[in-house]
Design an enzyme around this catalytic site. Structure first.
Site, PDB file in Angstrom:
ATOM      1  N   TYR A 193       0.820  -1.230   0.000  1.00 10.20           N
ATOM      2  CA  TYR A 193       0.000   0.000   0.000  1.00 10.20           C
ATOM      3  C   TYR A 193       0.846   1.268   0.000  1.00 10.20           C
ATOM      4  O   TYR A 193       2.045   1.211   0.188  1.00 10.20           O
ATOM      5  CB  TYR A 193      -1.086  -0.011   1.066  1.00 10.20           C
ATOM      6  CG  TYR A 193      -0.777  -0.037   2.543  1.00 10.20           C
ATOM      7  CD1 TYR A 193       0.473   0.229   3.069  1.00 10.20           C
ATOM      8  CD2 TYR A 193      -1.822  -0.316   3.442  1.00 10.20           C
ATOM      9  CE1 TYR A 193       0.681   0.217   4.442  1.00 10.20           C
ATOM     10  CE2 TYR A 193      -1.619  -0.329   4.808  1.00 10.20           C
ATOM     11  CZ  TYR A 193      -0.361  -0.062   5.307  1.00 10.20           C
ATOM     12  OH  TYR A 193      -0.153  -0.065   6.649  1.00 10.20           O
ATOM     13  N   GLU A 194       0.195   2.367  -0.315  1.00  6.26           N
ATOM     14  CA  GLU A 194       0.886   3.660  -0.514  1.00  6.26           C
ATOM     15  C   GLU A 194       1.935   3.536  -1.635  1.00  6.26           C
ATOM     16  O   GLU A 194       2.979   4.191  -1.596  1.00  6.26           O
ATOM     17  CB  GLU A 194       1.535   4.096   0.808  1.00  6.26           C
ATOM     18  CG  GLU A 194       1.718   5.589   0.961  1.00  6.26           C
ATOM     19  CD  GLU A 194       0.381   6.318   1.069  1.00  6.26           C
ATOM     20  OE1 GLU A 194       0.174   7.210   0.255  1.00  6.26           O
ATOM     21  OE2 GLU A 194      -0.448   5.998   1.940  1.00  6.26           O
TER      22      GLU A 194
END
Lengths: 594, 594
Positions: free
Chosen positions: A437-438
């Site tokens: 994620y990110e």
């Protein structure tokens, strides 16, 4: 399942490697000092150890969706209340809006503790701070005054709504619609997925930041705007009004971070969710990117934090578990497994990477603070460029390594590591999201080779390699560090060849640079981590000569640096080979061959 | 969640690399042939794909203990019945007792399919075959006649009861007691943990092999005996008698392989479980070790099998998922992510290791068959030594790599990989046990440096390195394989230095050899895997010149070998450095430093 905040190591990284005194001297940080930082981090350690850490195992049972409401795990609501009451959420939130306005460097150390103690929990404040940052920099005064005071204190929480089923890494594909209304607001409709802490009742209100398209927006990334969509509308007097048309329709069943509800959010099922445009239309993605640096640094720290927690658990088990004789001793009695060479090798592999990663993350945070506050425009720009270069490395390297380090922690436990009650399996499962994620590691690596290396012709990369060389030079008189010095020299040379390759190939055929991009990211992580270990070894040597030196701590720091030189830096060679001589075999294979 | 047995690649490894025709020519295997093997594996593929693979996801919901009985997941009982009815369990079971007596090499390929299709399920037949092997070699004729016919056909299943809470890797600590009775049987009492498929109702009876101590047994490993303890006693006519005093008291909550019940087994809660001594007293550990080779080879294949299944899932997703433009194309339209260089790099990293590992496992299985059946005593001994050397490598390397490869498969899926419904997370969780059970990687590595390398002065290791050199030499005329040839030459040289180091240091200070043992194991795995890829590339080149050649398959095989040379073999350097120059930093660190 005890957690001890590694205060001594954190303070060493902050004070000695990231130069906290200089950061405190920056305009706007005058209220901060080394002493204040120590006091804050000691309190943070107590809070993380005694309040947050004990909720982590129960959190693994997960948040549940019951009649549209999220029921959080046992202990979370109480921990949240204490966390907010103690003012922890506002450490780096702006003073003008009720925060404490501390340097990112100081906040980072506390954030590592929150993540080690309970990663799933810590995502709620982390996303709230991201919301604060986006609104602070881009929203109108009215929006800022309405939302920032409540967000900065944790009375409300924030979320980031980017992803849609067809728009993950590729935000150009966002389809959520925002239609302007006569009163200046917008009606949003669409579905967002993977929304962390998208719904809960820990706080009175939830402030969603949402990427959406206006009816006349151009296609692709240039047609995306950013909106604030509160769960409850806010009346003119600041009190909460009607429930907005945004709802959590389901929770994902994930491999880890079960305590954190990952929501599918539906906007506008009943006529449209009321939202407010942040800044100008069609600039949403650019606004999101301004806070991406901090968010990505934060995720790198998440990886590091789980590695630290898993390491502590492995050390504890290795000291307690008695099994098999000492291969180097005549005595046939079984010994604690920490005496077995391969167990030591595993523990040191964890410890050395964790220290290097913490140091590099702190150096990046100090650059962030300098980029934000340095009075000299050149220094400001230099630090911004340094930060920009370091972010994908800290994010990618610390999170990829977290997979390996938490895996080693499982391995140290043998069969017990595979049993969920032992607790170490949770760190392994929790860690696995951080490299995704990110921005996945592949996305970070592409950012690194493109915008951060090729775009400036390798200038920042070469400046850093120069620093590595200087440290290698300084180490050459230090016999215990001979292997580290050699590894840094050799690594610097290979890294320079890799930078030249990336710059040239990115211009000629970007696919060739992309094929080796993750190798380049890992190589830079390993090398710059080694640089920090070298700096630490030199500083520790100086400190050891001082009266009243903490000999055990400083000697261990040097021993760990020496291990890094012998066991980790040699991997630079393979990564460089993969980059410099590997593109053909990646690109030359037919699709049908898979 | 579809699984396609990689039949073509399996047959290439069997026929071309492991020389199946020569194995079929061994005494006792005359009934086997390449044609028969193909026919068997085609049927096995159908069974794995259509019967076993569809039960895997449901299996993740787990077996449950209800009133002392294990309730297996949906579909398992039906799959077991079909598996037994089709005779799959007896592929390599002895013909004298109802099995088909096929070479281990042939059975191995089928076993890979069972493990890919449903690892948790496949453990039941795997343990049953281990029981068969132990009884066949060491039990009295009476015990063999009583148990082998029912085990070889899967009417009954078998288990291995080694571990106790204080006796994991260190079996010297076993405390379970066996007291002789007047009728020649024994009464056993004690607790065993981590007993895979220790209780269930798939089969009529469960035959437990149990390590225990006689009252007068010497301490340590020399006082451990092996017993058969059936769940139901067996009457003289072969019918089932009374329920024995052995019970499953709880199931572990594990990170993966949820479908397989991992039992805590209690012996003798009501006066003692009736057991029968296998072979002679106090030789239990030696008996267990005779079947360890096959079991460890099997676990290596488990790792490989999960890597294969995860790889297939990742390829499928990479072909379907459309996201972001092709960085090498002018077109701005998003493309299938298999077009992105880093995704190809991940897929090739998986594919190259899987092919190398499958080849090496097949070569080890062929050595097993030759060691068992070769008429020439020298060849028999040579193959036994080769097998002994390869076993810890296949076990350790394939299972450690399974952690990395299934992790890459998760990564290819991005955020979807973290969602359990996607299915790839299960492979990652399931795989994590393989580097732990049947001897952790550290145990394998210690076996490799001690009994398998130092003990014969490095003779077998050097003979293998000689083979690597010959292949490198043969490759030097093959331009596409230049990097692979160079990597093998360089790797052989480093491996030779490592062997010399291990032999010398093991005698001088075994701790120093132990400190680098896992690096040595991984180095040998990578190098010998590269050797197989080199052999495959040479054979593929020959075959490509033949009329009617399968150009796509053979070219892909060569492209994969070239990738292995460019991206995987370079890691040999770092592993060698870690071994040759890393012991001091592992051993020199104080316990207090952790």
């Amino acid at each position: 399942m005890i957690y001890h905040a590694p205060l001594k190591d954190m303070l060493f990284a902050l004070n000695e490697l990231a130069e906290l005194p200089a950061v405190c001297a920056l305009p706007g940080y005058e209220d901060c000092s080394v002493e204040l930082t120590e006091a804050i981090l000691e309190e943070a350690a107590k809070f993380a150890e005694s309040v947050l850490a004990p909720t982590n195992r129960a959190g693994d049972a997960g948040s549940r969706l019951v009649d549209g409401k999220v029921v959080t795990p046992e202990g979370f609501a109480d921990a949240w209340r204490q966390y907010v009451d103690a003012g922890w959420i506002g450490l780096r939130a702006p003073q003008d809006f009720g925060g404490q306005g501390l340097p990112a460097l100081v906040a980072l150390a506390a954030e590592e503790m929150w993540c080690s103690a309970n990663l799933a929990f810590s995502l709620a404040p982390m996303l709230t701070l991201g919301t604060v940052e986006a609104l602070l920099h881009h929203a109108s005064e009215e929006l800022r005054n309405t939302y920032l005071p409540k967000l900065s204190t944790g009375q409300w929480t924030g979320t980031m709504n980017l992803t849609e089923p067809q728009a993950g890494s590729d935000l150009a594909q966002v389809r959520t619609r925002a239609v302007p209304q006569a009163d200046g607001s917008y009606k949003l409709s669409g579905q967002k997925i993977f929304i962390t802490w998208g719904e809960h009742e820990l706080a009175e209100n939830i402030v969603h930041l949402v990427l959406a398209r206006l009816p006349d927006a151009p296609e692709g990334v240039k047609g995306i705007s950013l909106f604030v969509v509160p769960k409850f509308l806010v009346n003119a007097d600041g009190s909460l009004g009607a429930r907005n048309d945004v709802h959590c329709v389901s929770l994902e069943h994930k491999m880890g971070i079960h305590g954190s509800p990952t929501c599918v959010m539906s906007y506008g099922d009943n006529g449209g969710a009321t939202g407010y445009l942040v800044g100008e239309a069609n600039k949403g993605l650019a606004y999101m990117f301004t806070m991406m640096n901090h968010a990505r640094l934060g995720v790198g720290v998440e990886g590091l934090a789980l590695s630290e927690r898993a390491y502590q658990k492995a050390v504890e088990y290795a000291r307690e578990r008695v099994q098999s004789r000492d291969i180097g001793a005549a005595d046939q009695q079984p010994v604690a497994i920490i005496r077995h060479p391969d167990v030591r090798r595993m523990l040191l592999t964890m410890k050395a990477q964790i220290e290097a990663q913490r140091a590099l993350a702190c150096v990046a945070a100090a650059a962030l603070d300098r980029a934000a506050r340095h009075p000299n425009p050149e220094e400001k720009a230099r630090n911004q460029a340094l930060l920009n270069f370091l972010i994908p490395i800290v994010k990618g390297w610390c999170t990829e390594a977290a997979n390996d380090i938490t895996s080693l922690a499982v391995q140290v436990h043998g069969g017990m590591g595979y049993i969920e009650e032992t607790g170490v399996a949770q760190y392994y499962r929790d860690a696995r999201i951080t490299a995704i994620y990110e921005g996945t590691t592949g996305i970070q690596a592409l950012d690194l080779v493109g915008r951060k290396t090729a775009a400036d012709g390798g200038r920042v990369a070469r400046a850093l390699i120069g620093e590595v060389r200087r440290t290698a030079e300084a180490l050459s008189a230090d016999a215990q560090m001979a292997r580290l010095a050699e590894g840094l020299r050799d690594g610097a040379e290979r890294a320079e060849a890799c930078v030249a390759y990336v710059v040239d190939e990115f211009a000629r055929d970007a696919r060739r640079a992309a094929a080796g991009s993750v190798a380049f990211l890992k190589l830079m992580g390993l090398l710059l981590g080694g640089w920090q270990m070298g700096r630490a070894a030199l500083i520790a040597k100086e400190r050891l000569a001082e009266e009243g030196a903490d000999v055990a701590f400083l000697s261990a720091k040097r021993a760990t640096a020496a291990f890094y030189g012998a066991h980790l830096l040699p991997q630079v060679g393979a990564l460089a080979a993969s980059l410099l001589d590997g593109a053909d075999t990646v690109l030359g294979c037919d699709d049908a061959a898979f």
